[in-house]
Design an enzyme around this catalytic site. Structure first.
Site, short mmCIF file in Angstrom:
data_model
loop_
_atom_site.label_atom_id
_atom_site.label_comp_id
_atom_site.label_asym_id
_atom_site.label_seq_id
_atom_site.Cartn_x
_atom_site.Cartn_y
_atom_site.Cartn_z
N SER A 1 -6.24 26.93 -8.54
CA SER A 1 -6.35 25.53 -8.18
C SER A 1 -6.82 25.28 -6.74
CB SER A 1 -4.99 24.84 -8.38
OG SER A 1 -4.02 25.40 -7.52
N SER B 1 -3.55 30.90 -7.87
CA SER B 1 -4.41 29.85 -7.29
C SER B 1 -4.96 30.09 -5.90
CB SER B 1 -3.67 28.52 -7.29
OG SER B 1 -3.74 27.95 -8.57
N LYS C 1 -5.09 22.62 1.89
CA LYS C 1 -5.12 22.15 0.50
C LYS C 1 -4.42 20.79 0.44
CE LYS C 1 -3.88 23.96 -4.12
NZ LYS C 1 -3.35 25.17 -4.82
N1 GLN Z 1 -3.88 28.59 -13.29
C1 GLN Z 1 -2.45 28.66 -13.27
C2 GLN Z 1 -1.89 27.35 -13.77
O1 GLN Z 1 -2.63 26.54 -14.16
C3 GLN Z 1 -1.96 28.96 -11.88
C4 GLN Z 1 -2.12 27.81 -10.97
C5 GLN Z 1 -1.56 28.07 -9.60
O2 GLN Z 1 -1.41 29.20 -9.16
N2 GLN Z 1 -1.21 27.00 -8.93
O3 GLN Z 1 -0.73 27.12 -13.78
#
Ligand code: GLN
Length: 525
Positions: A165, A189, A90
């Site tokens: 994400s 994510s 990532k």
């Molecule tokens: N969707 C959640 C957020 O926007 C979790 C994102 C994540 O796990 N990095 O914060």
């Protein structure tokens, strides 16, 4: 073996083929790079490829394999399992001499001065990093649409999001561009994109994997973990990255078991792990907003686990309803502090305007996207002197209650099974104008981060032709336990028809006329 066949292998099968001399690491890396070149225009899973470094790592792996082959089978067996296996990181994993933008313009041009601990461990294990995968800016989002570099598509339907994400990592694994990828999970994510793309992903216990060299979002919630196409491949990559790191004081000295060794090869033996196991079905995870098709697949999965010998127990996690509010105070509060370092002087992009303050404001004003700014404002507000007790301290208290719910449940059950996401992959653009709708994507995953527990997602069928994820949540440090349940579930559903299906839009990705994600068909190439 044709190149496309090579990309279909699981990581373990690649490891086996390399040792048997059926193909070389160089052939493996070329096959995967070719596929990325042929298919990533319409997918946009990658932000950066380092082909030269990947080829050099593959050649090194081939040299090690050749040496070991000359020495004999004991030397071959002693090689690290993932030697020569391609993988994606990532774009928030810092690597020496390569870019990492965390999906943000503010890090445009930032070149890592060192390797994140997990990147160093992956290189030591001989795995071949192809490059960096797309993500929501600073990991804030559930669809990869908040990437400053444009969204990633879902290989099951190019008009849909891959989740986020870590959407680039999930889409790349689903489209066979790599067998393994690294993601991070602050509120879902890894698990949610894994679910939406029909692959497997695990968020380890908080503290299991070092965060040194990982661009920080919310430090008390962030965890790094693998995405793969099955539970055993997850175990193989988790093994490489897990364990204490002196450079991250929150990484734990709790011993790391041999994850792969605890997952049986044979389906019968794997399924036997279910006998006598108590699995809780948390009532609150089947609430409003759950698509009937998702609920049906998850309940079918629970029924399959039950008929294989597990006992399914109804459990309640009564503070689940406060999970979203708790998370959206704590995560932005921590993010507002973590993101203060992007000042236009030390990292990446700089507006180079006026005095220090003018430069700071201009750099942050143009460098951060709207979702990141929203979080910084929310977090700064929650931490401000007048509101600290009302919001931040209250959220920390709610966090304790959410954790206590899980502790009570694990007195009665060995693990919890639940949906990963309340819906299948939604259309690109469907939630970008409505932040709360986007936040609701993670209602089933956020509480697990708030409580610091391990959770994973494995595919459990399709609804409306799109993948559904089964979430398995365990007590702290019991990654091995939830991987065993995932492996058992794979064993008892090994013959299911949906397991034979390819992501439906893979053929479209091979069409050079397929536009970049989110653009209308016919857009000029
Ligand atoms: N969707 C959640 C957020 O926007 C979790 C994102 C994540 O796990 N990095 O914060």
């Amino acid at each position: 073996m044709t190149d496309r066949r090579l990309t279909r292998l699981l990581a373990r099968e690649m490891a086996h083929g390399l040792r048997a001399g059926e193909f070389s690491a160089r052939e493996l890396v070329e096959a995967h790079l070719d596929l990325v070149h042929a298919t990533d225009r319409g997918l946009h899973a990658w932000l950066f490829l380092d082909e030269e470094a990947a080829r050099a790592a593959a050649d090194l792996a081939d040299a090690r394999l050749a040496d070991a082959r000359r020495e004999g089978s004991a030397a071959l067996d002693a090689l690290p399992l993932l030697l020569g296996v391609p993988l994606g990181l990532k774009d928030l994993v810092v690597t020496r001499g390569q870019t990492s933008t965390a999906g943000s313009r503010i890090l445009e041009g930032f070149v890592g001065p060192f390797d994140a601990t997990i990147a160093a461990r992956i290189r030591e294990a001989g795995a071949v990093v192809l490059g960096k995968t797309n993500m929501d800016e600073f990991a804030m989002g559930s669809s990869t649409e908040h990437s400053a570099w444009g969204p990633t598509a879902n290989p099951w339907n190019l008009g849909r999001v891959p989740g986020g994400s870590s959407g680039g990592s999930a889409a790349a694994v689903a489209a066979y561009q790599v067998p393994l990828a690294i993601g991070t999970d602050t509120g879902g994510s890894i698990r949610q994109p894994a679910a939406l793309c029909g692959v497997a992903g695990i968020k380890p216990t908080y503290g299991r994997v070092s965060r040194y060299g990982i661009v920080a979002f919310a430090s008390s919630l962030d965890q790094v973990g693998p995405l793969a196409r099955d539970a055993r491949d997850l175990a193989a990559l988790l093994q490489v990255i897990a364990g204490r790191d002196v450079r991250d004081s929150t990484s734990s000295p709790v011993p790391v078991p041999d994850y792969l060794a605890s997952l049986p090869e044979g389906d019968d033996e794997a399924a036997a792990a279910l006998r006598g196991l108590r699995l809780g079905l948390p009532r609150e995870y089947f609430g409003a907003g759950m698509e009937p098709g998702v609920e049906a697949r998850v309940r079918e999965a629970a029924a399959a686990l039950e008929s294989a010998g597990a006992e399914i127990v109804d459990v309640s996690l009564p503070h689940t309803e406060y999970g979203l509010a708790t998370y959206y105070l704590i995560a932005p509060a921590e993010a507002s502090a973590n993101l203060a370092r992007y000042d236009g002087i030390r990292f990446g992009h700089s507006s180079r305007q006026g005095d220090v303050l003018a430069n700071y404001l201009a750099t942050r004003g143009t460098g951060f996207g709207p979702e990141v700014k929203r979080r910084i404002v929310l977090g700064t507000y929650a931490l401000s002197a007048g509101y600290y007790d009302a919001y931040y301290v209250k959220a920390q208290k709610a966090r304790t209650l959410i954790k206590a719910d899980f502790d009570a449940a694990f007195e009665r059950v060995d693990a919890l099974v639940a949906p990963t996401s309340p819906t299948v992959a939604f259309p690109l653009g469907a939630r970008t104008q409505d932040p709360v709708a986007m936040y609701l994507s993670d209602t089933c995953t956020l509480p697990v981060n708030v409580a610091g527990l391990p959770g994973l997602s494995v595919p459990c069928g399709l609804s409306d032709g799109l993948p559904v994820g089964l979430q398995i949540i365990g007590p702290a440090w019991d990654e091995a336990g939830i991987l065993r349940i995932a492996r058992a579930y794979e064993a008892i559903t090994a013959d299911a028809g949906w397991r034979r299906l390819d992501p439906a839009d893979l053929p479209a990705l091979d069409d050079p006329k397929t536009p970049a994600p989110g653009l209308p068909a016919g857009t000029a190439v």
